[in-house]
Write a protein that holds these residues in place. Structure first.
Motif, mmCIF file in Angstrom:
data_model
loop_
_atom_site.group_PDB
_atom_site.id
_atom_site.type_symbol
_atom_site.label_atom_id
_atom_site.label_comp_id
_atom_site.label_asym_id
_atom_site.label_seq_id
_atom_site.Cartn_x
_atom_site.Cartn_y
_atom_site.Cartn_z
ATOM 1 N N ALA A 114 0.823 -1.216 0.000
ATOM 2 C CA ALA A 114 0.000 0.000 0.000
ATOM 3 C C ALA A 114 0.855 1.264 0.000
ATOM 4 O O ALA A 114 0.499 2.271 -0.632
ATOM 5 N N ILE A 115 2.004 1.230 0.681
ATOM 6 C CA ILE A 115 2.844 2.420 0.817
ATOM 7 C C ILE A 115 3.744 2.638 -0.399
ATOM 8 O O ILE A 115 3.935 3.785 -0.844
ATOM 9 N N TYR A 116 4.293 1.549 -0.947
ATOM 10 C CA TYR A 116 5.312 1.712 -1.993
ATOM 11 C C TYR A 116 4.789 2.423 -3.246
ATOM 12 O O TYR A 116 5.512 3.260 -3.816
ATOM 13 N N PRO A 117 3.577 2.148 -3.735
ATOM 14 C CA PRO A 117 3.088 2.908 -4.902
ATOM 15 C C PRO A 117 3.051 4.418 -4.635
ATOM 16 O O PRO A 117 3.333 5.215 -5.542
ATOM 17 N N ILE A 161 11.095 10.901 2.510
ATOM 18 C CA ILE A 161 11.775 10.436 3.725
ATOM 19 C C ILE A 161 10.772 9.786 4.679
ATOM 20 O O ILE A 161 11.032 8.715 5.259
ATOM 21 N N VAL A 162 9.606 10.395 4.831
ATOM 22 C CA VAL A 162 8.572 9.841 5.716
ATOM 23 C C VAL A 162 8.136 8.461 5.219
ATOM 24 O O VAL A 162 8.002 7.509 6.007
ATOM 25 N N LEU A 163 7.919 8.340 3.906
ATOM 26 C CA LEU A 163 7.479 7.057 3.344
ATOM 27 C C LEU A 163 8.561 5.978 3.499
ATOM 28 O O LEU A 163 8.262 4.828 3.841
ATOM 29 N N VAL A 164 9.808 6.354 3.266
ATOM 30 C CA VAL A 164 10.901 5.388 3.423
ATOM 31 C C VAL A 164 11.009 4.949 4.877
ATOM 32 O O VAL A 164 11.212 3.757 5.170
ATOM 33 N N ASP A 165 10.869 5.889 5.792
ATOM 34 C CA ASP A 165 10.936 5.539 7.215
ATOM 35 C C ASP A 165 9.825 4.559 7.593
ATOM 36 O O ASP A 165 10.035 3.649 8.411
#
Length: 285
Positions: A114-117, A161-165
């Protein structure tokens, strides 16, 4: 139970050894099964969670490096400096995309899917802003380029950065869960293996003592009967409690004792008859 007593000694031994061997085989199979669970968890750690975390952290580091090179490009004052930074950014971008490709192969959790796209979408927007910034920098519009770096580009960078974290946390948590599951499986397997091992030892000792008692006690009784008969005492009451070899031996001794008693009785009767006849002959004479 009586049916077991009636089995032949060889059959008793085979049944007892088979029981111990069956429990031992079960212990081995159970141990292998539990070890495979621990191995599966450790393999999951080594091939999924750790590589995913490493790739994501590399992506984050490359993102910071790319951002720094982008700022240095804006501050560059010569064509050579700009060309050098552009080459560095191209190399950094290639390494970034290589890590992305590695990570994409390892995506497994629903949250990651869900997050990676969203991460890919924001990265595409960031790349567009980057092209605009480098274009302004090339045109020597430094103030406009700086404004863009501090504007939408900065917002997109922070969002990346937030998504990678978030992705890093998901994989670290997954690795922690896998480690805890492996620890729990090991602890449970250890308890079961120790219990089964002790059970095998106890069962083996119990069967050994039981079989020894089943065999030795009738043999001891048979020896006592034989010694009593050898001493001339035929009054022993011999009881046969099984139909195995020891039972057959006791039955043979019982038959022998009865036969000897009968023979002795007949001899005594014959002796008494002869004595009576002798007395009568002596009286007649």
């Amino acid at each position: 139970m009586q049916a077991f007593y009636n089995l032949k000694i060889s059959t008793k031994l085979l049944v007892s050894f088979f029981a111990v061997l069956t429990l031992t085989a079960f212990l081995g199979i159970f141990s292998i099964f539990e070890l495979s669970k621990v191995n599966r968890m450790s393999t999951d750690l080594a091939t999924n969670w750790m590589p995913s975390t490493r790739a994501l952290l590399e992506m984050k580091a490359l993102m910071g490096r790319y951002r720094a090179q982008e700022a240095q490009h804006v501050l560059a004052t010569s064509e050579a400096e700009m060309a050098g930074y552009e080459k560095s950014m191209a190399d950094t971008w290639d390494a970034w995309q290589k890590n992305r490709a590695e990570y994409e192969k390892l995506i497994s959790e629903p949250e990651e899917k869900a997050i990676y796209p969203e991460y890919s979408k924001v990265l595409a927007l960031y790349a567009q802003e980057h092209d605009k910034i480098t274009g302004l920098s090339r045109a020597q519009k430094t103030d406009d380029a700086r404004a863009m770096i501090r504007g939408e580009s900065l917002r997109l960078n922070r969002e990346l950065i937030v998504l990678v974290d978030k992705l890093v946390k998901l994989n670290v948590d997954g690795g922690t869960r896998a480690s805890e599951t492996a620890d729990a499986a090991y602890t449970q397997a250890k308890a079961w293996v120790v219990s089964l091992l002790l059970g095998s030892i106890v069962l083996g000792v119990a069967l050994a003592l039981w079989i020894a008692r089943i065999i030795s006690r009738p043999l001891s009784e048979a020896v006592k009967v034989a010694e009593t008969v050898a001493a001339g005492d035929l009054s022993s009451q011999i009881e046969v409690s099984s139909r195995d070899e020891t039972g057959q031996l006791m039955q043979a001794l019982k038959t022998m004792n009865d036969s000897l008693s009968k023979v002795v009785g007949e001899v005594r009767h014959g002796t008494d008859t002869i004595a009576t006849a002798s007395s009568q002959i002596a009286s007649g004479n």
